[in-house]
Design a protein around this motif. Sequence first.
Motif, PDB file in Angstrom:
ATOM      1  N   ILE A 112       0.856  -1.195   0.000  1.00 19.36           N
ATOM      2  CA  ILE A 112       0.000   0.000   0.000  1.00 19.36           C
ATOM      3  C   ILE A 112       0.887   1.239   0.000  1.00 19.36           C
ATOM      4  O   ILE A 112       1.645   1.461   0.954  1.00 19.36           O
ATOM      5  N   PRO A 113       0.819   2.078  -1.042  1.00 21.81           N
ATOM      6  CA  PRO A 113       1.669   3.279  -1.084  1.00 21.81           C
ATOM      7  C   PRO A 113       1.258   4.284  -0.014  1.00 21.81           C
ATOM      8  O   PRO A 113       0.091   4.330   0.393  1.00 21.81           O
ATOM      9  N   PRO A 114       2.207   5.111   0.436  1.00 25.56           N
ATOM     10  CA  PRO A 114       1.875   6.105   1.465  1.00 25.56           C
ATOM     11  C   PRO A 114       0.976   7.224   0.947  1.00 25.56           C
ATOM     12  O   PRO A 114       0.467   8.021   1.732  1.00 25.56           O
ATOM     13  N   THR A 115       0.770   7.274  -0.366  1.00 26.35           N
ATOM     14  CA  THR A 115       0.024   8.375  -0.976  1.00 26.35           C
ATOM     15  C   THR A 115      -1.473   8.116  -1.103  1.00 26.35           C
ATOM     16  O   THR A 115      -2.217   9.007  -1.488  1.00 26.35           O
ATOM     17  N   VAL A 116      -1.943   6.891  -0.797  1.00 28.29           N
ATOM     18  CA  VAL A 116      -3.372   6.608  -0.978  1.00 28.29           C
ATOM     19  C   VAL A 116      -4.181   7.326   0.106  1.00 28.29           C
ATOM     20  O   VAL A 116      -3.679   7.585   1.212  1.00 28.29           O
ATOM     21  N   PRO A 117      -5.444   7.664  -0.194  1.00 31.85           N
ATOM     22  CA  PRO A 117      -6.250   8.470   0.730  1.00 31.85           C
ATOM     23  C   PRO A 117      -6.343   7.902   2.141  1.00 31.85           C
ATOM     24  O   PRO A 117      -6.280   8.656   3.119  1.00 31.85           O
ATOM     25  N   ILE A 118      -6.487   6.579   2.267  1.00 33.88           N
ATOM     26  CA  ILE A 118      -6.657   5.988   3.599  1.00 33.88           C
ATOM     27  C   ILE A 118      -5.425   6.255   4.469  1.00 33.88           C
ATOM     28  O   ILE A 118      -5.536   6.597   5.652  1.00 33.88           O
ATOM     29  N   ILE A 119      -4.217   6.128   3.912  1.00 36.57           N
ATOM     30  CA  ILE A 119      -2.989   6.362   4.682  1.00 36.57           C
ATOM     31  C   ILE A 119      -2.860   7.846   5.026  1.00 36.57           C
ATOM     32  O   ILE A 119      -2.486   8.206   6.156  1.00 36.57           O
ATOM     33  N   LYS A 120      -3.179   8.707   4.064  1.00 30.74           N
ATOM     34  CA  LYS A 120      -3.121  10.151   4.334  1.00 30.74           C
ATOM     35  C   LYS A 120      -4.052  10.527   5.491  1.00 30.74           C
ATOM     36  O   LYS A 120      -3.689  11.319   6.370  1.00 30.74           O
ATOM     37  N   ALA A 121      -5.259   9.943   5.492  1.00 33.73           N
ATOM     38  CA  ALA A 121      -6.221  10.242   6.557  1.00 33.73           C
ATOM     39  C   ALA A 121      -5.718   9.762   7.924  1.00 33.73           C
ATOM     40  O   ALA A 121      -5.877  10.457   8.938  1.00 33.73           O
ATOM     41  N   ILE A 122      -5.090   8.580   7.933  1.00 32.05           N
ATOM     42  CA  ILE A 122      -4.552   8.020   9.191  1.00 32.05           C
ATOM     43  C   ILE A 122      -3.434   8.912   9.719  1.00 32.05           C
ATOM     44  O   ILE A 122      -3.388   9.234  10.916  1.00 32.05           O
ATOM     45  N   VAL A 123      -2.532   9.319   8.831  1.00 31.51           N
ATOM     46  CA  VAL A 123      -1.396  10.163   9.229  1.00 31.51           C
ATOM     47  C   VAL A 123      -1.894  11.524   9.729  1.00 31.51           C
ATOM     48  O   VAL A 123      -1.399  12.056  10.733  1.00 31.51           O
ATOM     49  N   GLU A 124      -2.873  12.089   9.029  1.00 29.85           N
ATOM     50  CA  GLU A 124      -3.433  13.387   9.455  1.00 29.85           C
ATOM     51  C   GLU A 124      -4.060  13.303  10.844  1.00 29.85           C
ATOM     52  O   GLU A 124      -4.040  14.266  11.612  1.00 29.85           O
ATOM     53  N   ARG A 125      -4.584  12.152  11.179  1.00 26.33           N
ATOM     54  CA  ARG A 125      -5.197  11.940  12.497  1.00 26.33           C
ATOM     55  C   ARG A 125      -4.111  11.741  13.572  1.00 26.33           C
ATOM     56  O   ARG A 125      -4.400  11.707  14.761  1.00 26.33           O
ATOM     57  N   GLY A 126      -2.857  11.615  13.131  1.00 24.52           N
ATOM     58  CA  GLY A 126      -1.754  11.435  14.078  1.00 24.52           C
ATOM     59  C   GLY A 126      -1.584  10.014  14.565  1.00 24.52           C
ATOM     60  O   GLY A 126      -0.933   9.762  15.585  1.00 24.52           O
ATOM     61  N   ILE A 127      -2.162   9.045  13.844  1.00 24.80           N
ATOM     62  CA  ILE A 127      -2.057   7.629  14.239  1.00 24.80           C
ATOM     63  C   ILE A 127      -0.774   7.048  13.639  1.00 24.80           C
ATOM     64  O   ILE A 127      -0.543   7.158  12.431  1.00 24.80           O
ATOM     65  N   PRO A 128       0.089   6.438  14.452  1.00 25.52           N
ATOM     66  CA  PRO A 128       1.326   5.860  13.913  1.00 25.52           C
ATOM     67  C   PRO A 128       1.046   4.731  12.920  1.00 25.52           C
ATOM     68  O   PRO A 128       0.157   3.912  13.146  1.00 25.52           O
ATOM     69  N   VAL A 129       1.818   4.721  11.817  1.00 25.83           N
ATOM     70  CA  VAL A 129       1.721   3.664  10.796  1.00 25.83           C
ATOM     71  C   VAL A 129       3.054   2.934  10.761  1.00 25.83           C
ATOM     72  O   VAL A 129       4.106   3.551  10.558  1.00 25.83           O
ATOM     73  N   ILE A 130       3.019   1.624  10.966  1.00 26.54           N
ATOM     74  CA  ILE A 130       4.248   0.824  10.990  1.00 26.54           C
ATOM     75  C   ILE A 130       4.105  -0.371  10.053  1.00 26.54           C
ATOM     76  O   ILE A 130       3.024  -0.688   9.575  1.00 26.54           O
ATOM     77  N   SER A 131       5.242  -1.042   9.815  1.00 25.42           N
ATOM     78  CA  SER A 131       5.240  -2.252   8.992  1.00 25.42           C
ATOM     79  C   SER A 131       5.086  -3.488   9.869  1.00 25.42           C
ATOM     80  O   SER A 131       5.291  -3.437  11.089  1.00 25.42           O
ATOM     81  N   GLU A 132       4.759  -4.579   9.223  1.00 25.02           N
ATOM     82  CA  GLU A 132       4.655  -5.862   9.944  1.00 25.02           C
ATOM     83  C   GLU A 132       5.989  -6.232  10.573  1.00 25.02           C
ATOM     84  O   GLU A 132       6.038  -6.779  11.685  1.00 25.02           O
ATOM     85  N   ILE A 133       7.097  -5.953   9.878  1.00 22.27           N
ATOM     86  CA  ILE A 133       8.427  -6.293  10.405  1.00 22.27           C
ATOM     87  C   ILE A 133       8.704  -5.483  11.669  1.00 22.27           C
ATOM     88  O   ILE A 133       9.202  -6.008  12.670  1.00 22.27           O
ATOM     89  N   GLU A 134       8.407  -4.194  11.628  1.00 23.61           N
ATOM     90  CA  GLU A 134       8.580  -3.329  12.811  1.00 23.61           C
ATOM     91  C   GLU A 134       7.762  -3.874  13.988  1.00 23.61           C
ATOM     92  O   GLU A 134       8.255  -3.970  15.113  1.00 23.61           O
ATOM     93  N   PHE A 135       6.519  -4.251  13.701  1.00 24.33           N
ATOM     94  CA  PHE A 135       5.623  -4.764  14.745  1.00 24.33           C
ATOM     95  C   PHE A 135       6.166  -6.059  15.346  1.00 24.33           C
ATOM     96  O   PHE A 135       6.252  -6.218  16.567  1.00 24.33           O
ATOM     97  N   ALA A 136       6.568  -6.983  14.482  1.00 25.19           N
ATOM     98  CA  ALA A 136       7.059  -8.287  14.961  1.00 25.19           C
ATOM     99  C   ALA A 136       8.339  -8.140  15.763  1.00 25.19           C
ATOM    100  O   ALA A 136       8.551  -8.862  16.752  1.00 25.19           O
TER     101      ALA A 136
END
Length: 453
Positions: free
Chosen positions: A74-98
Amino acid sequence: MEKKKLVVLGGGESGVGAAILAKDKGMDVFLSDMGTISPHYSAILDAENIEWEQGQHTMQRILDADEVVKSPGIPPTVPIIKAIVERGIPVISEIEFAGRYTDAKMVCITGSNGKTTTTMLTYHILKNAGLNVGLAGNVGRSLALQVAREQHDVYVIELSSFQLENMYRFKANVAVMLNITPDHLDRYDYKMQNYVNAKFRILNNLTTEDAFIFWQDDPVIQSQLRQVTTEARMYPFAEHVERDTRAYVDDDDELVIYTPDTSLRMPRADLSLNGLHNLYNSMAAALSACLLNIKKDDIRNALSDFEGVEHRLEFVADINGVRYINDSKATNVNSCWYALESMPAADKPNVVLILGGKDKGNDYSEIAPLVEQKVKTIVCMGKDNSKLLDFFAGKVPQIVDTHSLDEAVKACAEAASDGDIVLLSPCCASFDLFHSYEERGKLFKEAVRKLRQ
């Protein structure tokens, strides 16, 4: 205490693995996929009692998350990711999480080309040496799922630039960078530096206890190393010995590997993988194994009996004296360069080369000299071949324009004669005619075998 709310975007291997790990850690998990989740993964989610949706994103539910794990596709430019980032919610990868939930050693491998072969070879060495090792990232199974349910002592992880984008505190113990050449530039605003920056995130958080293995003669890596700092110990490899080189081939054509605790030599001829690019892949894997204190004989044995990776310079068949090679994994120009470089020299051009697919902003000038030297016919295979036809006009004796795999293989069979090589090494992504490079390679092999009938 209220449960942490984790939203997972993407219902493939990495997303489902992340959802299971989050569930096991007591989180409130919701998985959302704008596309269709395969029956295999939807069945797993149901069995795990994980709530999921497909074909839509329920914004209210997603924007209520404490954290979001995003599929690398999922590219960082799609609307859903932009909305999440604007809300200040952290976005991480599965590798980071694991990585938060394991103390296992991490051997992390990136590069524009050779990642999968080097990852599989490193895994092969460690597994054959008796280590409790997991294979993850772009190959193997989800790292998060393995951390949740299996617990290995070491993980060998293939990391794409997409996966590295959303990694922040994750740390490799051994970081490997094979090369950097233009790729996925459509994802990076067609700016090479953006792509380079993503790749170099593999150096994040490395300490003096960690190692950085890299190709010493890559101009992009060398340039970037002058701009960044790392505490890691440096282990460069090169074809011939240079200053500080830790893996090279000497004047007796012996592979030499040198680390503080291990000095290993073996005839280059004993390596199971041929070609200059595979020499580099073998060096990187051997250095990684030495740094994990694998016995020399185990390393030598594994380097000499490794069978290679499907869809990477894979021999398919010999039909009427023509060798058919499947290199569908060559989704960029540099990868095709390595394939052509490894083709044996002949008195006259004897390669029938299949090119084409979804162009990612390719510059074909890199392979032009090898094409002129080795290729007798180019068969274009894509929805739109105009860029290829324009660029290679006059550079080879024959160019054929086709728009399906069957049409392309038929054209190759007509163009090739006894002693020739038909090479599928497309330079492009597969998404115009196929779902993946794996499907493209599989169908190519099927079409080739039908020529016998």
